[in-house]
Design an enzyme around this catalytic site. Structure first.
Site, PDB file in Angstrom:
ATOM      1  N   ILE A   1       0.855  -1.229  -0.148  1.00  0.00           N
ATOM      2  CA  ILE A   1       0.035  -0.104  -0.045  1.00  0.00           C
ATOM      3  C   ILE A   1       0.974   1.318  -0.029  1.00  0.00           C
ATOM      4  CG2 ILE A   1      -1.767   1.178   1.228  1.00  0.00           C
ATOM      5  CD1 ILE A   1      -2.759  -1.242   0.019  1.00  0.00           C
TER       6      ILE A   1
ATOM      7  N   THR B   1      -3.823   2.914   7.275  1.00  0.00           N
ATOM      8  CA  THR B   1      -4.173   2.246   6.257  1.00  0.00           C
ATOM      9  C   THR B   1      -4.827   0.712   6.904  1.00  0.00           C
ATOM     10  OG1 THR B   1      -1.992   1.496   5.467  1.00  0.00           O
ATOM     11  CG2 THR B   1      -2.786   3.794   4.569  1.00  0.00           C
TER      12      THR B   1
ATOM     13  N   CYS C   1      -9.678  -2.420   2.924  1.00  0.00           N
ATOM     14  CA  CYS C   1     -10.305  -2.548   1.382  1.00  0.00           C
ATOM     15  C   CYS C   1     -11.578  -3.315   1.247  1.00  0.00           C
ATOM     16  CB  CYS C   1      -9.064  -3.266   0.701  1.00  0.00           C
ATOM     17  SG  CYS C   1      -8.851  -4.916   1.395  1.00  0.00           S
ATOM     18  N   THR C   2     -11.860  -4.080   2.069  1.00  0.00           N
ATOM     19  CA  THR C   2     -13.088  -4.730   1.854  1.00  0.00           C
ATOM     20  C   THR C   2     -14.287  -3.700   2.581  1.00  0.00           C
ATOM     21  OG1 THR C   2     -12.010  -6.885   1.975  1.00  0.00           O
ATOM     22  CG2 THR C   2     -14.548  -6.842   2.671  1.00  0.00           C
TER      23      THR C   2
ATOM     24  N   THR D   1      -2.384 -12.260   0.514  1.00  0.00           N
ATOM     25  CA  THR D   1      -1.897 -11.163   0.871  1.00  0.00           C
ATOM     26  C   THR D   1      -0.414 -11.482   1.536  1.00  0.00           C
ATOM     27  OG1 THR D   1      -2.608 -11.076   3.157  1.00  0.00           O
ATOM     28  CG2 THR D   1      -3.826  -9.776   1.425  1.00  0.00           C
ATOM     29  N   ASN D   2       0.387 -10.379   1.671  1.00  0.00           N
ATOM     30  CA  ASN D   2       1.897 -10.702   2.343  1.00  0.00           C
ATOM     31  C   ASN D   2       1.786 -11.440   3.691  1.00  0.00           C
ATOM     32  OD1 ASN D   2       4.379 -10.333   1.139  1.00  0.00           O
ATOM     33  ND2 ASN D   2       4.677  -8.657   2.475  1.00  0.00           N
TER      34      ASN D   2
ATOM     35  N   ARG E   1      -3.558 -19.485   7.954  1.00  0.00           N
ATOM     36  CA  ARG E   1      -2.818 -18.904   7.075  1.00  0.00           C
ATOM     37  C   ARG E   1      -1.451 -19.285   6.985  1.00  0.00           C
ATOM     38  NH1 ARG E   1      -4.662 -12.138   7.494  1.00  0.00           N
ATOM     39  NH2 ARG E   1      -6.669 -12.486   7.689  1.00  0.00           N
TER      40      ARG E   1
ATOM     41  N   GLY F   1     -13.032  -8.485   9.189  1.00  0.00           N
ATOM     42  CA  GLY F   1     -13.729  -7.522  10.266  1.00  0.00           C
ATOM     43  C   GLY F   1     -14.771  -6.424   9.301  1.00  0.00           C
TER      44      GLY F   1
ATOM     45  N   ASN G   1      -8.047  -4.508  -4.388  1.00  0.00           N
ATOM     46  CA  ASN G   1      -7.791  -4.536  -2.894  1.00  0.00           C
ATOM     47  C   ASN G   1      -6.441  -3.718  -2.538  1.00  0.00           C
ATOM     48  OD1 ASN G   1      -7.540  -7.408  -3.742  1.00  0.00           O
ATOM     49  ND2 ASN G   1      -6.003  -6.944  -2.214  1.00  0.00           N
TER      50      ASN G   1
END
Length: 481
Positions: free
Chosen positions: A139, A258, A289-290, A319-320, A334, A348, A453
């Site tokens: 980001i 962010t 983002c969601t 994602t990372n 994950r 969330g 995203n």
């Protein structure tokens, strides 16, 4: 002359017209701080083909292709006016002028439609406002690209520094290289050089200091000539007011996170609740983002139909935070290989709706599945509405919202029958309604909402920063309320 020759001649003519637009759009941006839009899409620094494609895209949402022969006169008219800083949508100007029955010329109509940005009504050009990025990951680098892109007029936001932890030999060269080339979002549009002696990256003439620090308390930003700055924390390490307050060091005025904020940190979705930010608020979050993807269309549906309850299922790119191969991870699933598996995880976003839409009393639940794509996700929003409706009515409503409402920068609309996730890489909207996938049965509606995203969310972050710094200039014609 054959049809093929006619088509080619028409294309060459439109190329010539689009080419003539470029210096006019550039002059308006550099000299007057005016951003020319076409249905909410900026035409600043765009190529001839990009301008033509943007005009053609209008066919998807407005029913017919918009021609450069229709919009060029409006651009020319804008150059004759005493304009102040603003955003002017020539697509909307052309559309409204066509429906106007007063017989006004393009010049007369344009002068009337943008009167709020001319002469004694125009606002002053803002002094540049310093911005610092704390963290320079996915980001952070995209926000950097956007800030550099928007610095063309010399006003507004100015990226002054990034703060990172030291990474060893050639650290700054490697970070500059990651800014220059991105496997998903492509090449940086411009030039990047490195001044190792000054620990600086120079991008399109913008000198960006690279500050090495392991903790916010180590940095005095005034020592670098940075004052009254907005700091954007891209690390997500601190999410509550106490942790984020560590950034309020000399030279820093406000902190923007962010990631979803915790506790009493305001979660802001631009276009929905950005006008609730208090002038003296120093710490705020841009949510996730969601959340940015679902809240604008949720508001659009609630305003028109009412919403009694809902569920959102996000099919999210990896994602990372996930592992490349199976390895230990503090989360249950994950740790399993991200590019090889679909991974059920939590989101969330549903609970965050209450912070952005406090007047919406409907219960919203949510869950998420990570899938093996590197970018672009889709949110499936299932709603029980307050009244019965039809699929056609819902699509007409959402199309209108994407074109003319205050949410037009957040909500996009596609009718492409073969749309897939990669088509939306680089989208600047926080949510794209897939018309073909939309389902409505009485008072039940299911919306399929694509979103980049990474990039779409970064655009939302920059919009929030523009708002809190006072460089979010008004748009003309004004969106329909």
């Amino acid at each position: 002359m054959t049809v093929k020759d006619d088509s080619f001649t028409d294309w060459k003519n439109r190329e010539e017209i689009a080419e003539s637009m470029i210096p006019l759009i550039g002059m308006l941006h550099r000299e007057r701080d005016v951003t020319v839009l076409l249905h909410s899409r900026s035409l600043v620094n765009k190529s001839v083909v990009s301008i033509l494609k943007t005009h053609r895209f209008a066919r998807q949402i407005a029913g017919e292709e918009l021609s450069v022969t229709d919009t060029l006169p409006f651009v020319q008219a804008l150059t004759t006016l005493d304009l102040g800083p603003s955003q002017i949508d020539i697509g909307r100007l052309a559309e409204i002028h066509q429906a106007d029955d007063r017989g006004l010329s393009v010049a007369e109509f344009t002068a009337e439609a943008v009167a709020g940005a001319t002469g004694g009504n125009k606002i002053d050009r803002r002094e540049p406002r310093d911005v610092v990025l704390y963290g320079f990951g996915r980001i952070g680098r995209l926000v950097a690209r956007l800030l550099i892109e928007k610095a063309g007029s010399g006003n507004g936001l100015r990226l002054r520094a990034i703060v990172v932890r030291g990474g060893g030999d050639q650290d700054i060269i490697k970070r500059a290289s990651l800014l220059r080339r991105d496997s998903i979002h492509g090449q940086f549009q411009g030039t990047i050089t490195v001044d190792e002696a000054e620990s600086a990256i120079i991008a399109n003439g913008n000198t960006i200091k690279v500050i090495y620090a392991d903790d916010p308390s180590e940095v005095d930003y005034t020592a670098y000539g940075i004052n009254n700055a907005i700091l954007i924390d891209n690390t997500g390490k601190w999410r509550d007011r106490e942790g984020l307050s560590q950034h309020l060091r000399p030279g820093i005025d406000k902190v923007v996170l962010t990631a979803p904020g915790k506790g009493d940190v305001p979660n802001i979705v631009h276009g929905v609740n950005h006008d609730t930010i208090k002038p003296d608020e120093q710490i705020l979050s841009c949510a996730s983002c969601t959340t940015n993807a679902i809240v604008p269309p949720l508001k659009a549906m609630a305003d028109e139909y009412g919403v009694l309850r809902g569920h959102v299922e996000t099919v999210h790119s990896f994602t990372n935070d996930q592992n490349l191969l199976d390895n230990y991870h503090k989360a249950d699933r994950r740790g399993r290989s991200a590019p090889l598996n679909m991974v059920i995880t939590e989101t969330g976003a549903a609970s965050a709706v209450a912070k952005a839409l406090p007047d919406l009393k409907a219960p919203i639940t949510g869950s998420s599945i990570r899938v093996p794509v590197p970018d672009v996700s889709i949110a499936i929003l299932s709603l029980r509405l307050g009244r019965e409706t039809t699929r056609e009515e819902v699509l007409d409503h959402l199309r209108d919202v994407s074109l003319t409402s205050p949410l037009k920068r957040q909500i996009d609309f596609t009718t492409a029958p073969d749309a897939v996730s990669s088509d939306f890489i680089g989208s600047r909207h926080s949510s794209i309604v897939d018309a073909g996938a939309t389902k409505v049965d009485g008072d039940n509606a299911i919306l399929y909402l694509w979103y980049d995203n990474e990039f779409g969310y970064s655009c939302q972050v920059v919009r929030v920063v523009q708002h809190v710094t006072g460089v979010e200039y008004p748009t003309y014609p004004a969106p329909a309320v």
